[in-house]
Design a protein around this motif. Structure first.
Motif, PDB file in Angstrom:
ATOM      1  N   MET A  22     -12.787   2.139  -3.533  1.00  0.00           N
ATOM      2  CA  MET A  22     -12.536   2.747  -2.218  1.00  0.00           C
ATOM      3  C   MET A  22     -12.917   1.771  -1.107  1.00  0.00           C
ATOM      4  O   MET A  22     -12.181   1.588  -0.130  1.00  0.00           O
ATOM      5  CB  MET A  22     -13.352   4.042  -2.068  1.00  0.00           C
ATOM      6  CG  MET A  22     -12.896   5.136  -3.014  1.00  0.00           C
ATOM      7  SD  MET A  22     -14.011   6.566  -3.041  1.00  0.00           S
ATOM      8  CE  MET A  22     -13.462   7.427  -1.572  1.00  0.00           C
ATOM      9  N   ALA A  23     -14.069   1.132  -1.292  1.00  0.00           N
ATOM     10  CA  ALA A  23     -14.547   0.204  -0.257  1.00  0.00           C
ATOM     11  C   ALA A  23     -13.591  -0.971  -0.073  1.00  0.00           C
ATOM     12  O   ALA A  23     -13.420  -1.474   1.031  1.00  0.00           O
ATOM     13  CB  ALA A  23     -15.944  -0.293  -0.627  1.00  0.00           C
ATOM     14  N   GLU A  24     -12.980  -1.359  -1.168  1.00  0.00           N
ATOM     15  CA  GLU A  24     -12.142  -2.562  -1.110  1.00  0.00           C
ATOM     16  C   GLU A  24     -10.659  -2.269  -0.978  1.00  0.00           C
ATOM     17  O   GLU A  24      -9.838  -3.187  -0.968  1.00  0.00           O
ATOM     18  CB  GLU A  24     -12.398  -3.390  -2.377  1.00  0.00           C
ATOM     19  CG  GLU A  24     -13.782  -4.019  -2.369  1.00  0.00           C
ATOM     20  CD  GLU A  24     -14.189  -4.610  -3.701  1.00  0.00           C
ATOM     21  OE1 GLU A  24     -13.378  -4.584  -4.655  1.00  0.00           O
ATOM     22  OE2 GLU A  24     -15.328  -5.101  -3.771  1.00  0.00           O
ATOM     23  N   ALA A  25     -10.293  -0.978  -0.878  1.00  0.00           N
ATOM     24  CA  ALA A  25      -8.864  -0.611  -0.878  1.00  0.00           C
ATOM     25  C   ALA A  25      -8.104  -1.240   0.284  1.00  0.00           C
ATOM     26  O   ALA A  25      -8.576  -1.245   1.422  1.00  0.00           O
ATOM     27  CB  ALA A  25      -8.731   0.908  -0.821  1.00  0.00           C
ATOM     28  N   GLU A  26      -6.921  -1.716  -0.049  1.00  0.00           N
ATOM     29  CA  GLU A  26      -6.003  -2.199   0.980  1.00  0.00           C
ATOM     30  C   GLU A  26      -5.329  -0.960   1.565  1.00  0.00           C
ATOM     31  O   GLU A  26      -4.833  -0.122   0.802  1.00  0.00           O
ATOM     32  CB  GLU A  26      -4.970  -3.080   0.285  1.00  0.00           C
ATOM     33  CG  GLU A  26      -4.363  -4.150   1.147  1.00  0.00           C
ATOM     34  CD  GLU A  26      -3.209  -4.841   0.409  1.00  0.00           C
ATOM     35  OE1 GLU A  26      -2.220  -5.159   1.062  1.00  0.00           O
ATOM     36  OE2 GLU A  26      -3.314  -5.021  -0.832  1.00  0.00           O
ATOM     37  N   VAL A  27      -5.327  -0.810   2.875  1.00  0.00           N
ATOM     38  CA  VAL A  27      -4.796   0.431   3.465  1.00  0.00           C
ATOM     39  C   VAL A  27      -3.783   0.166   4.575  1.00  0.00           C
ATOM     40  O   VAL A  27      -3.663  -0.955   5.073  1.00  0.00           O
ATOM     41  CB  VAL A  27      -5.939   1.327   4.019  1.00  0.00           C
ATOM     42  CG1 VAL A  27      -6.856   1.787   2.897  1.00  0.00           C
ATOM     43  CG2 VAL A  27      -6.710   0.608   5.110  1.00  0.00           C
ATOM     44  N   GLY A  28      -3.059   1.223   4.941  1.00  0.00           N
ATOM     45  CA  GLY A  28      -2.104   1.173   6.053  1.00  0.00           C
ATOM     46  C   GLY A  28      -1.857   2.602   6.488  1.00  0.00           C
ATOM     47  O   GLY A  28      -2.507   3.525   5.991  1.00  0.00           O
ATOM     48  N   ASP A  29      -0.904   2.800   7.396  1.00  0.00           N
ATOM     49  CA  ASP A  29      -0.639   4.157   7.885  1.00  0.00           C
ATOM     50  C   ASP A  29       0.358   4.843   6.963  1.00  0.00           C
ATOM     51  O   ASP A  29       1.545   4.507   6.947  1.00  0.00           O
ATOM     52  CB  ASP A  29      -0.116   4.098   9.321  1.00  0.00           C
ATOM     53  CG  ASP A  29      -0.076   5.471   9.959  1.00  0.00           C
ATOM     54  OD1 ASP A  29       0.138   6.459   9.226  1.00  0.00           O
ATOM     55  OD2 ASP A  29      -0.260   5.560  11.185  1.00  0.00           O
ATOM     56  N   ASP A  30      -0.118   5.826   6.219  1.00  0.00           N
ATOM     57  CA  ASP A  30       0.736   6.461   5.205  1.00  0.00           C
ATOM     58  C   ASP A  30       1.839   7.328   5.812  1.00  0.00           C
ATOM     59  O   ASP A  30       2.851   7.574   5.159  1.00  0.00           O
ATOM     60  CB  ASP A  30      -0.123   7.280   4.217  1.00  0.00           C
ATOM     61  CG  ASP A  30       0.723   7.888   3.110  1.00  0.00           C
ATOM     62  OD1 ASP A  30       1.502   7.130   2.486  1.00  0.00           O
ATOM     63  OD2 ASP A  30       0.641   9.108   2.875  1.00  0.00           O
ATOM     64  N   VAL A  31       1.660   7.811   7.049  1.00  0.00           N
ATOM     65  CA  VAL A  31       2.753   8.573   7.674  1.00  0.00           C
ATOM     66  C   VAL A  31       3.962   7.648   7.872  1.00  0.00           C
ATOM     67  O   VAL A  31       5.112   8.073   7.776  1.00  0.00           O
ATOM     68  CB  VAL A  31       2.302   9.233   8.998  1.00  0.00           C
ATOM     69  CG1 VAL A  31       3.493   9.812   9.757  1.00  0.00           C
ATOM     70  CG2 VAL A  31       1.294  10.349   8.705  1.00  0.00           C
ATOM     71  N   TYR A  32       3.682   6.355   8.099  1.00  0.00           N
ATOM     72  CA  TYR A  32       4.770   5.372   8.168  1.00  0.00           C
ATOM     73  C   TYR A  32       5.169   4.858   6.779  1.00  0.00           C
ATOM     74  O   TYR A  32       5.987   3.951   6.676  1.00  0.00           O
ATOM     75  CB  TYR A  32       4.352   4.181   9.044  1.00  0.00           C
ATOM     76  CG  TYR A  32       4.181   4.520  10.506  1.00  0.00           C
ATOM     77  CD1 TYR A  32       5.269   4.930  11.282  1.00  0.00           C
ATOM     78  CD2 TYR A  32       2.936   4.428  11.126  1.00  0.00           C
ATOM     79  CE1 TYR A  32       5.115   5.249  12.620  1.00  0.00           C
ATOM     80  CE2 TYR A  32       2.771   4.739  12.469  1.00  0.00           C
ATOM     81  CZ  TYR A  32       3.857   5.151  13.211  1.00  0.00           C
ATOM     82  OH  TYR A  32       3.713   5.462  14.537  1.00  0.00           O
ATOM     83  N   GLY A  33       4.521   5.391   5.751  1.00  0.00           N
ATOM     84  CA  GLY A  33       4.812   4.936   4.383  1.00  0.00           C
ATOM     85  C   GLY A  33       4.268   3.548   4.105  1.00  0.00           C
ATOM     86  O   GLY A  33       4.728   2.848   3.204  1.00  0.00           O
ATOM     87  N   GLU A  34       3.247   3.148   4.897  1.00  0.00           N
ATOM     88  CA  GLU A  34       2.782   1.759   4.849  1.00  0.00           C
ATOM     89  C   GLU A  34       1.410   1.568   4.215  1.00  0.00           C
ATOM     90  O   GLU A  34       0.765   0.550   4.444  1.00  0.00           O
ATOM     91  CB  GLU A  34       2.754   1.188   6.280  1.00  0.00           C
ATOM     92  CG  GLU A  34       4.142   0.968   6.841  1.00  0.00           C
ATOM     93  CD  GLU A  34       4.110   0.562   8.317  1.00  0.00           C
ATOM     94  OE1 GLU A  34       3.006   0.402   8.884  1.00  0.00           O
ATOM     95  OE2 GLU A  34       5.211   0.426   8.889  1.00  0.00           O
ATOM     96  N   ASP A  35       0.957   2.566   3.457  1.00  0.00           N
ATOM     97  CA  ASP A  35      -0.328   2.352   2.792  1.00  0.00           C
ATOM     98  C   ASP A  35      -0.051   1.868   1.365  1.00  0.00           C
ATOM     99  O   ASP A  35       0.433   2.624   0.523  1.00  0.00           O
ATOM    100  CB  ASP A  35      -1.156   3.652   2.759  1.00  0.00           C
ATOM    101  CG  ASP A  35      -2.563   3.398   2.258  1.00  0.00           C
ATOM    102  OD1 ASP A  35      -2.703   2.884   1.114  1.00  0.00           O
ATOM    103  OD2 ASP A  35      -3.530   3.672   3.003  1.00  0.00           O
ATOM    104  N   PRO A  36      -0.334   0.598   1.088  1.00  0.00           N
ATOM    105  CA  PRO A  36       0.046   0.041  -0.211  1.00  0.00           C
ATOM    106  C   PRO A  36      -0.680   0.714  -1.382  1.00  0.00           C
ATOM    107  O   PRO A  36      -0.113   0.830  -2.475  1.00  0.00           O
ATOM    108  CB  PRO A  36      -0.357  -1.441  -0.116  1.00  0.00           C
ATOM    109  CG  PRO A  36      -1.302  -1.538   1.032  1.00  0.00           C
ATOM    110  CD  PRO A  36      -1.015  -0.401   1.947  1.00  0.00           C
ATOM    111  N   THR A  37      -1.904   1.180  -1.155  1.00  0.00           N
ATOM    112  CA  THR A  37      -2.658   1.798  -2.248  1.00  0.00           C
ATOM    113  C   THR A  37      -2.096   3.192  -2.549  1.00  0.00           C
ATOM    114  O   THR A  37      -1.956   3.584  -3.712  1.00  0.00           O
ATOM    115  CB  THR A  37      -4.158   1.834  -1.911  1.00  0.00           C
ATOM    116  OG1 THR A  37      -4.555   0.531  -1.485  1.00  0.00           O
ATOM    117  CG2 THR A  37      -4.981   2.226  -3.117  1.00  0.00           C
ATOM    118  N   VAL A  38      -1.753   3.928  -1.487  1.00  0.00           N
ATOM    119  CA  VAL A  38      -1.105   5.238  -1.692  1.00  0.00           C
ATOM    120  C   VAL A  38       0.223   5.031  -2.417  1.00  0.00           C
ATOM    121  O   VAL A  38       0.538   5.736  -3.382  1.00  0.00           O
ATOM    122  CB  VAL A  38      -0.875   5.963  -0.345  1.00  0.00           C
ATOM    123  CG1 VAL A  38       0.017   7.195  -0.555  1.00  0.00           C
ATOM    124  CG2 VAL A  38      -2.201   6.367   0.279  1.00  0.00           C
TER     125      VAL A  38
END
Ligand SMILES: *Cc1c(COP(=O)(O)O)cnc(C)c1O
Length: 342
Positions: A22-38
């Motif tokens: 969790m601490a190291e997760a690569e993230v982005g805005d998932d509403v834009y579909g831009e969270d690579p981990t999701v």
């Protein structure tokens, strides 16, 4: 005092490995579909259950409700078991949110399920709501965590298809079913159009559920998730824990063995009644006879550090999970015995 919490497998806490991920997760805005981990979690989850696409949601309840909203229109009818989670524990949401009528039937989630479904069908008639969806549940929570066999699921699925109905599977604990049956989870999920499963129960993630189905279904489901307030932003923090949780599938067998051990000891006590044939996964439902109500029995355990949930006036439920060891189970057994023979 050691607290042994057997109320539910939702009480599991994230492992160190999860917290690191969790601490190291690569993230982005998932509403834009831009969270690579999701996105990765959704791909891995879809593949795992053999569906084209998947969606990560905050809870199992939201995932079930999004599925119902996506599969139905206002004024339609949904057939489900009267003891199913969707009917029993989801706040009447299908009526509140979707304007659909639930038709609860007894025995859908049993050996006679196909016959029960046949009886529940009604012919087209101006007086009747058109039926559009059948909801199944595996494992069956209020049924004591029993596995609904592939054979039953297949028959129900085929009956539904004969009538152009859609089938949604509430598979909050579907991996408990596949591990208990010793088969690939797809042997169950092939007999549904959509499936929900929980990452936050036996698999041990802190938050989250997956809804999987066809690409078109998931595209439409995304709008309903947003409508319900489930469009989240840097959810990769949670998805990272979900990806680690998926590595916990095979260890569910330990929970099943612990539940079995507990049940086999409790069944020998004259004050308790346990149907061992129903102890198939990580849930043990116990009937308290005579002397005490379920609430009184649960309270006696509580004072000795053991938590269970009260399911009815005379029934309690114990759920095993990764944060309860075999030693804990042995301790629970001796505590229960002490309560009856002080
Ligand atoms: C727990 C559960 C749900 C709901 O999941 P939440 O994440 O608690 O909303 C749905 N169906 C079944 C069978 C469950 O056991």
């Amino acid at each position: 005092m050691r607290i042994i919490d057997l109320r539910s497998d939702t009480v599991t806490v994230p492992t160190k490995e999860m917290r690191l991920a969790m601490a190291e997760a690569e993230v982005g805005d998932d509403v834009y579909g831009e969270d690579p981990t999701v996105n990765r979690l959704q791909e891995v989850a879809a593949e795992l259950v053999g569906k084209e696409a998947a969606l990560f949601l905050p809870s199992g309840t939201m995932a079930n409700q999004v599925a119902i909203l996506t599969h139905t229109e206002r004024g339609q009818e949904v057939i489900l078991d009267e003891e199913s989670h969707i009917y029993y524990y989801e706040v009447g949401s299908p009526a509140m949110l979707g304007g659909v009528q639930l038709k609860p039937v007894a025995g859908l989630l049993s050996e006679r399920g196909p016959e029960v479904l046949r009886q529940a069908f009604r012919p087209p008639d101006i007086h009747f709501p058109p039926t559009s969806l059948v909801c199944l549940e595996n494992t069956f929570n209020r049924g004591g965590g029993v596995v609904i066999s592939q054979g039953i699921m297949k028959e129900i699925y085929e009956l539904a298809k004969d009538r152009n109905l859609t089938v949604h599977l509430d598979g909050a604990r579907i991996f408990n079913a596949s591990v208990a049956a010793g088969c690939n989870v797809r042997e169950f999920t092939r007999f549904c159009d959509s499936v929900m499963f929980s990452l936050s129960k036996g698999l041990g993630a802190p938050v989250g559920s997956i809804l999987a189905g066809s690409r078109d279904f998931i595209e439409r489901a995304k709008r309903y998730r947003k409508a319900l307030g489930g469009g989240w932003r840097q959810a990769g923090i949670l998805a990272a824990a979900g990806l680690v949780a998926l590595q916990n599938i095979s260890r569910l067998a330990e929970d099943h063995a612990n539940a079995r051990r507990l049940a086999e000891e409790l069944v020998g006590l004259p004050q308790l009644l346990v149907d061992l044939s129903k102890v198939q996964t990580n849930i043990v439902v116990v009937e308290v006879k005579g002397q005490w109500t379920a609430a009184e029995f649960a309270q006696k355990l509580y004072f000795k550090g053991v938590r269970c949930s009260v399911m009815g006036p005379n029934t309690v439920r114990f759920v095993t999970h990764k944060d309860v060891s075999r030693e804990d189970i042995e301790l629970v057994i001796s505590i229960v015995k002490q309560i009856f023979v002080p």
